[in-house]
Motif scaffolding. Structure first.
Motif, PDB file in Angstrom:
ATOM      1  N   THR A 227      -6.696  -4.124  21.892  1.00  0.00           N
ATOM      2  CA  THR A 227      -5.704  -3.821  20.862  1.00  0.00           C
ATOM      3  C   THR A 227      -4.289  -4.008  21.386  1.00  0.00           C
ATOM      4  OG1 THR A 227      -7.227  -2.224  19.879  1.00  0.00           O
ATOM      5  CG2 THR A 227      -4.925  -2.068  19.222  1.00  0.00           C
ATOM      6  N   GLU A 228      -4.041  -3.538  22.611  1.00  0.00           N
ATOM      7  CA  GLU A 228      -2.709  -3.693  23.203  1.00  0.00           C
ATOM      8  C   GLU A 228      -2.342  -5.169  23.361  1.00  0.00           C
ATOM      9  OE1 GLU A 228      -0.461  -1.572  23.800  1.00  0.00           O
ATOM     10  OE2 GLU A 228      -1.367   0.397  24.032  1.00  0.00           O
ATOM     11  N   LEU A 229      -3.288  -5.972  23.811  1.00  0.00           N
ATOM     12  CA  LEU A 229      -3.011  -7.402  23.993  1.00  0.00           C
ATOM     13  C   LEU A 229      -2.661  -8.066  22.665  1.00  0.00           C
ATOM     14  CD1 LEU A 229      -5.749  -8.557  26.555  1.00  0.00           C
ATOM     15  CD2 LEU A 229      -3.325  -8.141  26.981  1.00  0.00           C
ATOM     16  N   LEU A 230      -3.466  -7.812  21.640  1.00  0.00           N
ATOM     17  CA  LEU A 230      -3.244  -8.450  20.341  1.00  0.00           C
ATOM     18  C   LEU A 230      -1.965  -7.949  19.677  1.00  0.00           C
ATOM     19  CD1 LEU A 230      -6.914  -8.446  19.064  1.00  0.00           C
ATOM     20  CD2 LEU A 230      -5.547 -10.469  19.556  1.00  0.00           C
ATOM     21  N   ASN A 231      -1.673  -6.662  19.796  1.00  0.00           N
ATOM     22  CA  ASN A 231      -0.471  -6.107  19.191  1.00  0.00           C
ATOM     23  C   ASN A 231       0.797  -6.602  19.863  1.00  0.00           C
ATOM     24  OD1 ASN A 231      -1.880  -4.691  17.275  1.00  0.00           O
ATOM     25  ND2 ASN A 231      -1.714  -2.708  18.289  1.00  0.00           N
ATOM     26  N   ASN A 232       0.647  -7.091  21.098  1.00  0.00           N
ATOM     27  CA  ASN A 232       1.822  -7.584  21.828  1.00  0.00           C
ATOM     28  C   ASN A 232       1.856  -9.109  21.946  1.00  0.00           C
ATOM     29  OD1 ASN A 232       3.443  -5.148  22.921  1.00  0.00           O
ATOM     30  ND2 ASN A 232       1.314  -4.569  23.295  1.00  0.00           N
ATOM     31  N   GLY A 233       1.137  -9.776  21.031  1.00  0.00           N
ATOM     32  CA  GLY A 233       1.305 -11.214  20.887  1.00  0.00           C
ATOM     33  C   GLY A 233       0.305 -12.111  21.578  1.00  0.00           C
ATOM     34  N   ALA A 234      -0.722 -11.561  22.211  1.00  0.00           N
ATOM     35  CA  ALA A 234      -1.723 -12.409  22.868  1.00  0.00           C
ATOM     36  C   ALA A 234      -2.534 -13.174  21.816  1.00  0.00           C
ATOM     37  CB  ALA A 234      -2.656 -11.556  23.718  1.00  0.00           C
ATOM     38  N   ARG A 235      -2.929 -14.407  22.134  1.00  0.00           N
ATOM     39  CA  ARG A 235      -3.729 -15.206  21.208  1.00  0.00           C
ATOM     40  C   ARG A 235      -5.141 -14.646  21.139  1.00  0.00           C
ATOM     41  NH1 ARG A 235      -4.461 -21.041  21.924  1.00  0.00           N
ATOM     42  NH2 ARG A 235      -5.341 -20.357  23.905  1.00  0.00           N
TER      43      ARG A 235
END
Length: 280
Positions: A227-235
């Motif tokens: 969730t942290e990765l996706l919420n901070n712009g990770a593909r």
């Protein structure tokens, strides 16, 4: 059926002391197993069990699909426990119930940081590796010293599939510091020369969060990582690969979670979402 009732009591103690399940969850497992014993067809010969769930399924057929699935899941967990402890169980009438996927429940970075302040070294390292690598508890158990390279770690996932996950320098240093006081031969986490079991590591992690009044499972740390990765712009394609998902559709659930969190933040932050405050 006294053998099954005795086995049920041992299973519930295992869920409490080892798995760290809540009293409410343990009660629901108890009720599901009691229903199974009352309504399923059960034959016991020389300790071997033949279990037909069809009469039970007919009895609970009018319930919601999610409720039926929860009861069957509790029964399957009990049967797995019996088999893991040497009891032969032949199971019939165990077709799956399809229910909508629910969103995972991540926790906040602040909650994790708070738990780490009070965690013992083993728990602190286990929590940090799960949170910074997005591992399954089984993958953490099998993580070896030789897997930890410079900037990357090799992880063996489901179906023996391997993937490489980035390791930041501070985490590598944390592993080295742990090894200085807890040297091991092959695996990151060992005791008396043997790899620690999933249950041991799971209990260590659950207990660390319980110290600060939180109920957190290892898998929630994996949810939080994604969730942290996706919420901070990770593909999403990159996150899917890092998690070791066989299909990107499995990773899609985290994008839905991200949208739900964004909606919550919007409702909390936008002034028009709080009209009564404007009139004060």
């Amino acid at each position: 059926m006294s053998e099954l009732y005795n086995a049920k009591e041992a299973f519930l103690k295992y869920l409490d002391s080892i798995r760290g399940y809540s009293p409410l969850t343990i009660r629901s497992y108890n009720d599901a197993i009691d229903e199974m014993i009352r309504h399923a067809e059960i034959e016991i010969h020389n300790g071997d069990i033949l279990l037909n769930l069809m009469p039970l399924r007919l009895k609970i057929a009018s319930l919601k699909a999610k409720t039926i699935a929860a009861k069957l899941s509790a029964i399957r967990s009990f049967i797995k426990y019996l088999r893991d402890n040497g009891t032969s169980v032949e199971l019939r009438g165990d077709e799956s119930i399809k229910i909508p996927k629910t969103l995972p429940k991540p926790i906040t970075h602040e909650q994790i940081s708070h738990a780490l302040q009070y965690a013992e070294p083993q728990a602190a390292l286990a929590i940090t590796l799960l949170y910074t690598m997005g591992l399954r508890i089984s993958e953490l158990t099998h993580l070896r010293l030789q897997d930890m390279g410079e900037g990357w770690s090799r992880v063996r996932g489901k179906g023996s599939k391997e993937r490489d996950i980035p390791i930041i320098e501070s985490i590598s240093a944390m592993v080295l510091a742990y090894q200085r006081t807890n040297p091991s031969r092959e695996y990151i986490f060992e005791a008396k020369g043997e790899k620690l079991s999933e249950n041991s590591l799971r209990y260590t992690i659950i207990k660390a969060f319980a110290k600060v009044g939180l109920k957190v499972t290892p898998h929630q740390l994996r949810h939080t990582y994604a969730t942290e990765l996706l919420n901070n712009g990770a593909r999403i394609a990159d996150v899917s690969e890092l998690l070791g998902h066989a299909s990107m559709s499995t990773t899609q659930i985290y994008t839905k979670l991200g949208n739900a969190l964004k909606m919550d933040h919007y409702r909390q932050s936008h002034p028009l979402c709080h009209p009564h405050e404007d009139s004060k």
